[in-house]
Design a protein around this motif. Structure first.
Motif, PDB file in Angstrom:
ATOM      1  N   PRO A   1       0.890  -1.441   0.274  1.00  0.00           N
ATOM      2  CA  PRO A   1       0.013  -0.049   0.489  1.00  0.00           C
ATOM      3  C   PRO A   1       0.978   1.580   0.036  1.00  0.00           C
ATOM      4  CG  PRO A   1      -0.818  -1.066   1.636  1.00  0.00           C
ATOM      5  CD  PRO A   1       0.804  -1.779   0.680  1.00  0.00           C
ATOM      6  N   LEU A   2       2.394   1.116   1.131  1.00  0.00           N
ATOM      7  CA  LEU A   2       3.175   2.964   0.968  1.00  0.00           C
ATOM      8  C   LEU A   2       3.328   2.614  -0.443  1.00  0.00           C
ATOM      9  CD1 LEU A   2       5.200   2.107   3.485  1.00  0.00           C
ATOM     10  CD2 LEU A   2       2.850   3.833   3.251  1.00  0.00           C
ATOM     11  N   GLY A   3       4.042   1.509  -1.638  1.00  0.00           N
ATOM     12  CA  GLY A   3       4.252   1.913  -3.013  1.00  0.00           C
ATOM     13  C   GLY A   3       3.463   2.412  -4.309  1.00  0.00           C
ATOM     14  N   VAL A   4       1.752   1.890  -3.739  1.00  0.00           N
ATOM     15  CA  VAL A   4       0.367   1.889  -4.331  1.00  0.00           C
ATOM     16  C   VAL A   4       0.603   3.871  -4.053  1.00  0.00           C
ATOM     17  CG1 VAL A   4      -1.888   2.258  -4.917  1.00  0.00           C
ATOM     18  CG2 VAL A   4      -0.121  -0.057  -4.431  1.00  0.00           C
ATOM     19  N   GLY A   5       0.378   3.892  -2.824  1.00  0.00           N
ATOM     20  CA  GLY A   5       0.108   5.578  -2.454  1.00  0.00           C
ATOM     21  C   GLY A   5       0.905   6.419  -2.751  1.00  0.00           C
ATOM     22  N   LEU A   6       2.541   5.837  -2.981  1.00  0.00           N
ATOM     23  CA  LEU A   6       3.676   6.636  -3.664  1.00  0.00           C
ATOM     24  C   LEU A   6       3.275   7.282  -5.201  1.00  0.00           C
ATOM     25  CD1 LEU A   6       6.237   7.757  -2.897  1.00  0.00           C
ATOM     26  CD2 LEU A   6       8.010   6.306  -3.622  1.00  0.00           C
ATOM     27  N   LEU A   7       2.729   5.786  -5.721  1.00  0.00           N
ATOM     28  CA  LEU A   7       2.371   5.683  -6.946  1.00  0.00           C
ATOM     29  C   LEU A   7       1.332   7.049  -7.728  1.00  0.00           C
ATOM     30  CD1 LEU A   7       3.824   5.110  -9.999  1.00  0.00           C
ATOM     31  CD2 LEU A   7       1.887   3.120  -9.506  1.00  0.00           C
ATOM     32  N   TRP A   8       0.512   7.134  -6.940  1.00  0.00           N
ATOM     33  CA  TRP A   8      -0.683   7.293  -7.077  1.00  0.00           C
ATOM     34  C   TRP A   8      -0.633   9.141  -7.083  1.00  0.00           C
ATOM     35  CZ3 TRP A   8      -5.650   4.827  -3.495  1.00  0.00           C
ATOM     36  CH2 TRP A   8      -5.557   4.069  -4.209  1.00  0.00           C
ATOM     37  N   SER A   9       0.620   9.280  -5.932  1.00  0.00           N
ATOM     38  CA  SER A   9       0.959  10.499  -5.124  1.00  0.00           C
ATOM     39  C   SER A   9       1.754  11.262  -6.674  1.00  0.00           C
ATOM     40  CB  SER A   9       1.877  10.971  -4.096  1.00  0.00           C
ATOM     41  OG  SER A   9       0.949  10.573  -2.956  1.00  0.00           O
ATOM     42  N   ALA A  10       2.431  10.997  -7.137  1.00  0.00           N
ATOM     43  CA  ALA A  10       3.979  10.957  -8.286  1.00  0.00           C
ATOM     44  C   ALA A  10       2.277  11.150  -9.453  1.00  0.00           C
ATOM     45  CB  ALA A  10       5.026   9.925  -8.748  1.00  0.00           C
ATOM     46  N   GLY A  11       1.634  10.316  -9.780  1.00  0.00           N
ATOM     47  CA  GLY A  11       0.845  10.536 -10.482  1.00  0.00           C
ATOM     48  C   GLY A  11      -0.366  11.776 -10.534  1.00  0.00           C
ATOM     49  N   PHE A  12      -0.555  11.955  -9.462  1.00  0.00           N
ATOM     50  CA  PHE A  12      -1.578  13.379  -9.064  1.00  0.00           C
ATOM     51  C   PHE A  12       0.154  14.323  -9.612  1.00  0.00           C
ATOM     52  CE2 PHE A  12      -2.495  16.399  -6.560  1.00  0.00           C
ATOM     53  CZ  PHE A  12      -3.670  16.728  -6.790  1.00  0.00           C
ATOM     54  N   THR A  13       1.102  14.299  -8.752  1.00  0.00           N
ATOM     55  CA  THR A  13       1.589  15.561  -8.862  1.00  0.00           C
ATOM     56  C   THR A  13       1.987  15.091 -10.216  1.00  0.00           C
ATOM     57  OG1 THR A  13       2.475  15.035  -7.346  1.00  0.00           O
ATOM     58  CG2 THR A  13       4.046  16.644  -8.533  1.00  0.00           C
TER      59      THR A  13
ATOM     60  N   ALA B   1       0.273  15.265 -13.510  1.00  0.00           N
ATOM     61  CA  ALA B   1      -1.006  15.693 -13.854  1.00  0.00           C
ATOM     62  C   ALA B   1      -1.254  17.203 -13.335  1.00  0.00           C
ATOM     63  CB  ALA B   1      -2.804  14.342 -13.614  1.00  0.00           C
ATOM     64  N   VAL B   2      -1.482  17.350 -12.364  1.00  0.00           N
ATOM     65  CA  VAL B   2      -1.610  18.314 -11.836  1.00  0.00           C
ATOM     66  C   VAL B   2      -0.355  19.608 -11.966  1.00  0.00           C
ATOM     67  CG1 VAL B   2      -2.785  20.683 -10.462  1.00  0.00           C
ATOM     68  CG2 VAL B   2      -3.314  17.727 -10.540  1.00  0.00           C
ATOM     69  N   TYR B   3       0.525  19.703 -11.758  1.00  0.00           N
ATOM     70  CA  TYR B   3       2.202  19.735 -11.590  1.00  0.00           C
ATOM     71  C   TYR B   3       2.832  20.098 -13.073  1.00  0.00           C
ATOM     72  CZ  TYR B   3      -0.068  21.459  -7.221  1.00  0.00           C
ATOM     73  OH  TYR B   3      -1.066  21.524  -5.583  1.00  0.00           O
ATOM     74  N   GLY B   4       3.493  18.934 -12.637  1.00  0.00           N
ATOM     75  CA  GLY B   4       4.312  18.027 -14.229  1.00  0.00           C
ATOM     76  C   GLY B   4       5.436  18.194 -13.133  1.00  0.00           C
ATOM     77  N   HIS B   5       6.077  18.464 -12.072  1.00  0.00           N
ATOM     78  CA  HIS B   5       7.395  18.825 -11.991  1.00  0.00           C
ATOM     79  C   HIS B   5       7.790  18.755 -10.524  1.00  0.00           C
ATOM     80  CE1 HIS B   5       6.031  23.227 -12.094  1.00  0.00           C
ATOM     81  NE2 HIS B   5       7.064  23.319 -10.518  1.00  0.00           N
TER      82      HIS B   5
END
Length: 357
Positions: A326-338, A340-344
């Motif tokens: 779950p930590l790895g999945v949460g990290l992946l979600w955070s990276a994907g959200f960042t 999509a929204v910020y790009g960097h």
């Protein structure tokens, strides 16, 4: 409120395990789509913000004059200053050909320009002295032009000297210096009257080299930006203005690599010389490559550290892997959200993986 929310979140996975797994899988796939967009930006402007007056003013200046953060090349040699100048010329010409990434290279001042505009670069105190000097010269010219005999010339000159104020607390050293200067003036006038020398204006352009922290201490350097003390090892400096004002890795890395490549080629044709590339583009490039390496290292080490703690606590590798998942999945979600929204990410937020772990 928080207790109810956490209770509800703990019940949902137990009641709808398959739905939770399907939604999690879809969110993970969606995150994988945006993760490739995520990159670490080295642009300092992002850290200070772009929605402010100072940023807009800086952008306006940059548009007119180019970035104030150029790359700097330092060429060092111990023997021949003439060959050092030749190496600087060759490298400057080579870099100017890269018009796709380089706007201009400055390594040699235009002495004729400084001669024409010397007054614009003199300190205020020097300007005041020059103004007073010109006024004295004009008065002296009037005395010379109106004098028909030598006694009249001497009498007029004495009158001019008498008009010069002398401070009451004048030091003996200053008095001797003034007397010496006056004597030199009479000698110069005598040479002019006898035709031995033509009077010229004060060499203000030459004095520019000795005023302030100039890299070159005298006009004999030919305008090159070189060491001031004239002692080996000799060095020459080139300022390389990039085409783009961006500090992003996609801009500064190719610029830095191109400058270093050209410098190595030129130095290969000039034995005994070596070059160093610094300045903000080079520092940013080296810094970003270190950050990218250490970012991955810190994230991996922190993840393995958490896994090791779980293994020690639960005495089971399988259970620990399920807990880390779950930590790895949460990290992946955070990276994907960042992504999509910020790009960097910035230099500060690039270590988010280690922090989240």
């Amino acid at each position: 409120m928080i207790t109810r929310l956490m209770s509800w979140l703990s019940v949902v996975p137990l009641r709808f395990p398959r739905a939770v797994i399907v939604v999690s899988a879809l969110l993970t796939l969606l995150a994988l789509v945006f993760v490739p967009r995520l990159h670490v930006s080295t642009d300092r402007n992002i850290l200070s913000g772009t929605q402010n007056a100072a940023f807009r003013q800086r952008e306006a200046v940059t548009e007119l004059f180019g970035t104030a953060l150029p790359a700097v090349v330092v060429i060092v040699g111990k023997d021949n200053r003439d060959e050092l100048r030749a190496a600087a010329d060759e490298l400057a010409d080579s870099l100017r050909k890269r018009k796709d990434i380089i706007r201009e290279v400055f390594h040699k001042a235009d002495l004729e320009f400084f001669k024409r505009h010397a007054l614009l670069f003199l300190p205020l105190e020097r300007m005041e002295n020059e103004t007073q000097s010109f006024a004295t010269m004009n008065a002296a010219a009037d005395v010379i032009s109106s004098s028909t005999t030598l006694p009249q010339l001497v009498e007029g000159g004495a009158g001019l000297l008498g008009q010069i104020p002398v401070p009451e607390d004048v030091k003996e050293q200053d008095s001797k210096k003034a007397t010496s200067v006056t004597g030199q003036g009479f000698d110069l006038l005598a040479d002019w009257l006898t035709g031995k020398q033509i009077l010229e204006g004060p060499p203000m352009a030459d004095e520019l080299w000795s005023l302030g922290p100039a890299l070159s201490s005298k006009p004999g350097a030919g305008g090159y930006l070189m060491e001031k003390d004239g002692k080996p090892p000799y060095l020459a400096v080139l300022f390389v203005q990039p085409q783009s004002e961006s500090q992003g890795m996609e801009v500064v890395a190719p610029l830095t690599d191109a400058i270093r490549s050209e410098a190595r080629k030129v130095m290969g044709r000039h034995q005994g010389f070596e070059s160093f590339v610094t300045g903000m583009p080079a520092l940013t490039t080296d810094e970003m490559r270190l950050v990218a390496r250490d970012c991955w290292l810190a994230s991996i080490v922190s993840g393995l550290g958490v896994l090791l703690v779980f293994i020690l606590m639960f005495r089971s590798v399988r259970v620990s892997l399920f807990l880390v998942l779950p930590l790895g999945v949460g990290l992946l979600w955070s990276a994907g959200f960042t992504g999509a929204v910020y790009g960097h990410l910035t230099l500060i937020t690039s270590y988010f993986a280690a922090v989240l772990f």
